[in-house]
Design an enzyme around this catalytic site. Structure first.
Site, PDB file in Angstrom:
ATOM      1  N   LYS A 118       0.837  -1.205   0.000  1.00 47.73           N
ATOM      2  CA  LYS A 118       0.000   0.000   0.000  1.00 47.73           C
ATOM      3  C   LYS A 118       0.869   1.251   0.000  1.00 47.73           C
ATOM      4  CE  LYS A 118      -4.063  -2.202   1.163  1.00 47.73           C
ATOM      5  NZ  LYS A 118      -4.393  -2.847   2.387  1.00 47.73           N
ATOM      6  N   TYR A 132       3.804   3.508  -2.725  1.00 46.69           N
ATOM      7  CA  TYR A 132       4.464   3.659  -4.019  1.00 46.69           C
ATOM      8  C   TYR A 132       5.947   3.938  -3.809  1.00 46.69           C
ATOM      9  CZ  TYR A 132      -0.369   4.250  -5.484  1.00 46.69           C
ATOM     10  OH  TYR A 132      -1.698   4.069  -5.696  1.00 46.69           O
ATOM     11  N   ILE A 160       2.509   6.987   0.382  1.00 41.87           N
ATOM     12  CA  ILE A 160       1.446   6.083   0.801  1.00 41.87           C
ATOM     13  C   ILE A 160       0.315   6.084  -0.220  1.00 41.87           C
ATOM     14  CG2 ILE A 160       2.062   6.375   3.226  1.00 41.87           C
ATOM     15  CD1 ILE A 160      -0.479   8.047   3.568  1.00 41.87           C
ATOM     16  N   CYS A 161      -0.340   4.953  -0.356  1.00 39.22           N
ATOM     17  CA  CYS A 161      -1.427   4.793  -1.319  1.00 39.22           C
ATOM     18  C   CYS A 161      -2.700   5.422  -0.769  1.00 39.22           C
ATOM     19  CB  CYS A 161      -1.656   3.312  -1.612  1.00 39.22           C
ATOM     20  SG  CYS A 161      -3.024   3.017  -2.728  1.00 39.22           S
ATOM     21  N   LEU A 162      -3.193   6.438  -1.458  1.00 40.93           N
ATOM     22  CA  LEU A 162      -4.422   7.116  -1.058  1.00 40.93           C
ATOM     23  C   LEU A 162      -5.437   7.167  -2.193  1.00 40.93           C
ATOM     24  CD1 LEU A 162      -2.872  10.174   0.826  1.00 40.93           C
ATOM     25  CD2 LEU A 162      -3.922   8.157   1.838  1.00 40.93           C
TER      26      LEU A 162
END
Length: 174
Positions: A111, A113, A118-120
């Site tokens: 989760k 990159y 952070i993946c949002l």
């Protein structure tokens, strides 16, 4: 805000919304936007402290207010895990949300990159787009980083991907 827990709703409604739609290339309008960002961040920080929920420190690391650095932390099993936090304000801000980075845990979860971003995308980006330009940095921390930390850090700790600083220090001494 339908389907949100009451605590998140309460917190979000007390973070001041922003009014100025301006990005880093917008001169005096950007300066006004930065003032609004600081007011919102101060209100959010004070609210967290009064609720004994202090979990981050950030500040602009350049005079233009386009680079932000600081620390964030999460308590799991009564141990505090602290991380460097950084992000740049995109040129297309506020239409584009900042990409929050935790470089120390880069590559430790799917989760995230490259570079520790952070993946949002799935949950937060549509919410940001719907509330542009009223949302700002404080909203990104509240609705983006806080839930991400709550979801990911316990898993990373329990799987051994992240060690508490005291555990890391004692294993280094052995």
């Amino acid at each position: 805000m339908e389907g949100w827990d009451p605590n998140t709703k309460s917190t979000l409604t007390r973070i001041p919304l922003l009014a100025t739609k301006a990005g880093p290339r917008d001169g005096d309008a950007w300066k006004q936007r930065l003032k609004e960002e600081y007011k919102s961040l101060i209100a959010y920080t004070q609210m967290n402290k009064s609720n004994d929920n202090d979990w981050f420190r950030i500040s602009a690391s350049n005079p233009e207010g386009t680079r932000w650095t600081g620390k964030c932390w999460y308590v799991h099993n009564l141990l505090k895990y602290e991380f460097d936090l950084q992000f740049d304000i995109p040129i297309t801000y506020p239409a584009t949300a900042p990409e929050l980075e935790l470089p120390e845990i880069d590559g430790k979860t799917q989760k995230m990159y490259r570079g520790g971003k952070i993946c949002l995308t799935v949950h937060f980006k549509p919410l940001w787009a719907k509330n542009c330009p009223r949302f700002g940095i404080a909203h990104a921390l509240c609705l983006g980083l806080a839930p991400w930390l709550a979801a990911e850090i316990p898993i990373l700790v329990d799987s051994g991907m992240i060690k508490h600083k005291d555990d890391a220090a004692s294993s280094a001494e052995s």
